[in-house]
Motif scaffolding. Sequence first.
Motif, short mmCIF file in Angstrom:
data_model
loop_
_atom_site.label_atom_id
_atom_site.label_comp_id
_atom_site.label_asym_id
_atom_site.label_seq_id
_atom_site.Cartn_x
_atom_site.Cartn_y
_atom_site.Cartn_z
N THR A 1 0.84 -1.20 0.00
CA THR A 1 0.00 0.00 0.00
C THR A 1 0.88 1.25 0.00
N GLY A 2 0.66 2.11 -0.98
CA GLY A 2 1.42 3.36 -1.04
C GLY A 2 2.86 3.20 -1.53
N GLU A 3 3.23 1.98 -1.89
CA GLU A 3 4.61 1.74 -2.39
C GLU A 3 4.56 1.62 -3.91
N SER A 4 5.62 2.06 -4.56
CA SER A 4 5.69 1.86 -6.02
C SER A 4 6.18 0.44 -6.30
N ALA A 5 6.02 0.02 -7.55
CA ALA A 5 6.50 -1.32 -7.92
C ALA A 5 8.01 -1.43 -7.65
N LYS A 6 8.72 -0.33 -7.87
CA LYS A 6 10.17 -0.31 -7.62
C LYS A 6 10.47 -0.52 -6.13
N ASP A 7 9.69 0.16 -5.28
CA ASP A 7 9.85 0.00 -3.83
C ASP A 7 9.61 -1.46 -3.43
N VAL A 8 8.55 -2.04 -3.99
CA VAL A 8 8.19 -3.42 -3.62
C VAL A 8 9.32 -4.37 -4.04
N ALA A 9 9.83 -4.17 -5.26
CA ALA A 9 10.93 -5.02 -5.74
C ALA A 9 12.16 -4.84 -4.83
N ARG A 10 12.39 -3.62 -4.38
CA ARG A 10 13.53 -3.35 -3.51
C ARG A 10 13.38 -4.13 -2.19
N LEU A 11 12.16 -4.18 -1.66
CA LEU A 11 11.92 -4.93 -0.42
C LEU A 11 12.12 -6.43 -0.65
N VAL A 12 11.65 -6.91 -1.80
CA VAL A 12 11.84 -8.33 -2.14
C VAL A 12 13.34 -8.63 -2.20
N MET A 13 14.09 -7.72 -2.82
CA MET A 13 15.54 -7.94 -2.95
C MET A 13 16.23 -7.85 -1.58
N GLU A 14 15.69 -7.02 -0.70
CA GLU A 14 16.24 -6.92 0.65
C GLU A 14 16.10 -8.26 1.39
N ILE A 15 14.90 -8.83 1.29
CA ILE A 15 14.65 -10.13 1.94
C ILE A 15 15.61 -11.18 1.36
N THR A 16 15.77 -11.16 0.04
CA THR A 16 16.61 -12.14 -0.65
C THR A 16 18.09 -11.97 -0.25
N LYS A 17 18.55 -10.72 -0.31
CA LYS A 17 19.97 -10.46 0.01
C LYS A 17 20.28 -10.80 1.45
N ASN A 18 19.26 -10.69 2.30
CA ASN A 18 19.41 -10.98 3.72
C ASN A 18 19.37 -12.47 4.01
N GLY A 19 19.35 -13.28 2.95
CA GLY A 19 19.35 -14.74 3.11
C GLY A 19 18.09 -15.27 3.77
N PHE A 20 16.98 -14.53 3.62
CA PHE A 20 15.68 -14.93 4.16
C PHE A 20 15.69 -15.07 5.68
N ARG A 21 16.60 -14.30 6.31
CA ARG A 21 16.53 -14.21 7.76
C ARG A 21 15.33 -13.34 8.09
N HIS A 22 14.68 -13.65 9.21
CA HIS A 22 13.45 -12.91 9.49
C HIS A 22 13.71 -11.52 10.03
N MET A 23 12.96 -10.56 9.48
CA MET A 23 12.97 -9.20 9.99
C MET A 23 11.55 -8.90 10.42
N LYS A 24 11.45 -8.17 11.52
CA LYS A 24 10.12 -7.94 12.11
C LYS A 24 9.11 -7.40 11.10
N LYS A 25 9.59 -6.49 10.24
CA LYS A 25 8.61 -5.85 9.34
C LYS A 25 8.00 -6.78 8.31
#
Length: 183
Positions: free
Chosen positions: A142-166
């Motif tokens: 909600t309120g995020e651009s497609a670019k923002d969403v992809a960036r979050l997906v890449m953050e999760i991926t780069k982080n090795g799928f370790r859990h982050m609260k958000k």
Amino acid sequence: MIIALTGTPGTGKTSASKVLEENNFEVVDLNKIAIEKGFSIGTDRNRNSKIIDIERLNNYIKESYSKKDIVFIEGHLSHLLESVDKTIVLRCHPSELRKRLSHKGWKKEKVNENVEAEMLDIILCETVNIHPEKNIFEIDTTGESAKDVARLVMEITKNGFRHMKKYNIGSIDWSEEILKDFK
Ligand SMILES: Nc1ncnc2c1ncn2[C@@H]1O[C@H](COP(=O)(O)OP(=O)(O)O)[C@@H](O)[C@H]1O
Ligand SMILES: [Mg+2]
């Protein structure tokens, strides 16, 4: 590693996937594969949508992609595949989702059906029934651009799928929207 990118229609799976591809990630369009490879076993006339043989589709995806380093499987059925290692569920506030789907020119009944499914966490519930919680991540688009969403997906991926609260499941809750109808 196979990563499902799922969510109610209109949550932005395809839009975010385009950005992932621009960033050199491999993305598979699951609906396209299901039709092209003949895993469709009929038509749901009420919904005007194809009925897919999930088990055969799952076997195909497993055989084709499980040895890959990272591949995203994009589509609203992707979380139903047992062979996926991680699942990212895209979410969207019901009123924004309604706007996005209406903009697409969808009929009112189809818009309502999908907004309702989003309010009731249907895709998340299906995911939780199949995959362990540690492998599931939720993103509020909600309120995020497609670019923002992809960036979050890449953050999760780069982080090795370790859990982050958000990204932990259960923190997104549209139930207030359901209650509105009863007030
Ligand atoms: N992050 C976003 N913010 C606003 N609108 C979006 C966003 N992502 C997608 N959209 C719009 O919403 C509609 C549905 O997006 P799409 O990527 O096709 O969703 P999905 O593949 O999940 O069904 C499109 O019209 C698209 O332009
Ligand atoms: Mg799509």
